[in-house]
Design a protein around this motif. Structure first.
Motif, PDB file in Angstrom:
ATOM      1  N   SER A  53      34.937  35.182  83.245  1.00 37.01           N
ATOM      2  CA  SER A  53      35.305  34.233  84.306  1.00 37.01           C
ATOM      3  C   SER A  53      36.809  33.998  84.329  1.00 37.01           C
ATOM      4  O   SER A  53      37.399  33.810  85.397  1.00 37.01           O
ATOM      5  CB  SER A  53      34.574  32.899  84.117  1.00 37.01           C
ATOM      6  OG  SER A  53      33.187  33.089  84.285  1.00 37.01           O
ATOM      7  N   ASP A 176      31.114  35.957  90.660  1.00 38.03           N
ATOM      8  CA  ASP A 176      30.897  35.561  89.263  1.00 38.03           C
ATOM      9  C   ASP A 176      29.446  35.146  89.061  1.00 38.03           C
ATOM     10  O   ASP A 176      29.047  34.075  89.482  1.00 38.03           O
ATOM     11  CB  ASP A 176      31.848  34.419  88.880  1.00 38.03           C
ATOM     12  CG  ASP A 176      31.973  34.273  87.359  1.00 38.03           C
ATOM     13  OD1 ASP A 176      31.185  34.908  86.622  1.00 38.03           O
ATOM     14  OD2 ASP A 176      32.851  33.512  86.917  1.00 38.03           O
ATOM     15  N   GLU A 177      28.675  36.009  88.464  1.00 40.69           N
ATOM     16  CA  GLU A 177      27.243  35.798  88.232  1.00 40.69           C
ATOM     17  C   GLU A 177      26.528  35.278  89.480  1.00 40.69           C
ATOM     18  O   GLU A 177      25.865  34.248  89.439  1.00 40.69           O
ATOM     19  CB  GLU A 177      27.051  34.828  87.049  1.00 40.69           C
ATOM     20  CG  GLU A 177      27.889  35.286  85.852  1.00 40.69           C
ATOM     21  CD  GLU A 177      27.314  34.889  84.513  1.00 40.69           C
ATOM     22  OE1 GLU A 177      26.109  34.599  84.464  1.00 40.69           O
ATOM     23  OE2 GLU A 177      28.064  34.911  83.535  1.00 40.69           O
TER      24      GLU A 177
HETATM   25 MG    MG Z   1      31.632  33.006  82.989  1.00 38.83          MG
END
Ligand code: MG
Ligand code: ADP
Length: 316
Positions: A53, A176-177
């Protein structure tokens, strides 16, 4: 300074990010190198806390590195001022976050959410409408255009989020995910959509994920370990002797600019490699041998008695 088409879209060189929390320093990235070409669909994988991240925040101009260089689409991301940064985020990038609530405004309809980035860029109502119609059709949700996020399923919300990310025709989509809160079947739909978008629009996509499913979708998987790129897995299609298509996945270690190589932990452990290895150059490859002088004498130098007991077997 717009980049030329032959330059990589993303170039990270020795990225370091240190967070200071009270008196503690957390090194989130420690010399990360990364090159991504235009049009690639790349997955970033790695254990929790490995720096994924942090990398996306830096690429996204949401945070600045402590050291190192990062160029995205010709922009020196770490050196932009606040105004340049805002323009960069709006025009060069699209974001898709894990939390559906972070992607969409709850009081706007799906269409209004998709049009918002264009509104902020001063694009005419007519063009906004045409583009949002096109994007909602692309994600298969034209019939839900007037629904607010609360009336959409989690998967539908993430598909709308992909449209929002694409609204201003970005060069790069950072995700991000994006399927972290979805079940497996819905996650697959979202990844299928990302792959489709990558192929049809040619937009470069960098997606952070824990999901092993993704491996089948992307051309390259980059593993991050301890704030550095450790391995890359490339996938290509090939024909079997019988003429069937199959996918070949090959894992590579990453060689950095000065020639450093990080060996995957499994290989290091398999041969009990330790402190140093011997390299032998062959005509078309390099052999890596355990250190023959390392006869188990100093497995852990700090704890070993000064005179050593010697005679131990080599670590295996
Ligand atoms: Mg992360
Ligand atoms: P990942 O996304 O791979 O789980 P992160 O990039 O979020 O990892 O975090 C990498 C490391 O940096 C972790 O040790 C995390 O605790 C630390 N970290 C991330 N953001 C911050 C922050 N804002 N302040 C302090 N430490 C942080």
């Amino acid at each position: 300074m717009p980049a030329t088409a032959t330059e990589p879209l993303i170039e990270c060189d020795g990225l370091v990010k240190i967070f200071k929390v009270a008196d503690l320093e957390v090194v989130a990235l420690q010399g990360l190198d990364l090159i991504v070409d235009r049009g690639e669909f790349v997955a970033i994988v790695g254990a929790s806390g490995s720096g994924k991240s942090t990398l996306l925040s830096i690429l996204g101009g949401l945070d600045v590195p402590s050291a190192g260089r990062v160029v995205v689409d010709g922009h020196l991301v770490a050196e932009m001022d606040a105004a340049e940064r805002t323009g960069y985020r709006r025009r060069v990038l699209g974001f898709v976050w894990q939390q559906t609530a972070r992607n969409l405004l709850p009081y706007l309809t799906a269409r209004e959410n998709v049009e918002l980035p264009m509104l902020l860029e001063g694009i005419s109502r007519k063009r906004r409408r045409a583009r949002s119609t096109e994007l909602l059709e692309l994600i298969g949700l034209a019939d839900r255009a007037d629904h607010r996020p609360g009336a959409l399923s989690g998967g539908e919300q993430q598909r709308v989020a992909v449209s929002v990310a694409l609204a201003n025709e970005p060069a790069l989509v950072l995700a991000d995910e994006p399927t972290g809160e979805l079940d497996t079947a819905t996650a697959r739909e979202v990844f299928d959509l990302l792959r489709d978008v990558n192929r049809r629009l040619g937009v470069t996509i960098l997606v952070v994920t824990h999901d092993p499913l993704v491996a089948e979708q992307v051309s390259r998987t980059i593993a991050i370990r301890d704030g550095r790129t450790s391995t890359e897995t490339l996938r290509r299609r090939a024909l079997t002797d019988a003429g069937d298509h199959h996918v070949i996945a090959e894992e590579y270690a990453v060689l950095d600019r000065v020639g450093r190589l990080q060996l995957p932990r499994a290989l290091v452990e398999a041969l009990g490699l330790h402190r140093r290895v011997r390299l032998v150059l062959e005509p078309d490859h390099i052999e890596i041998w355990p250190d023959a002088s390392d006869e188990g004498a100093d497995d852990d130098a700090a704890n070993a008695p000064a005179n050593g007991s010697g005679g131990g077997a080599a670590p295996s």
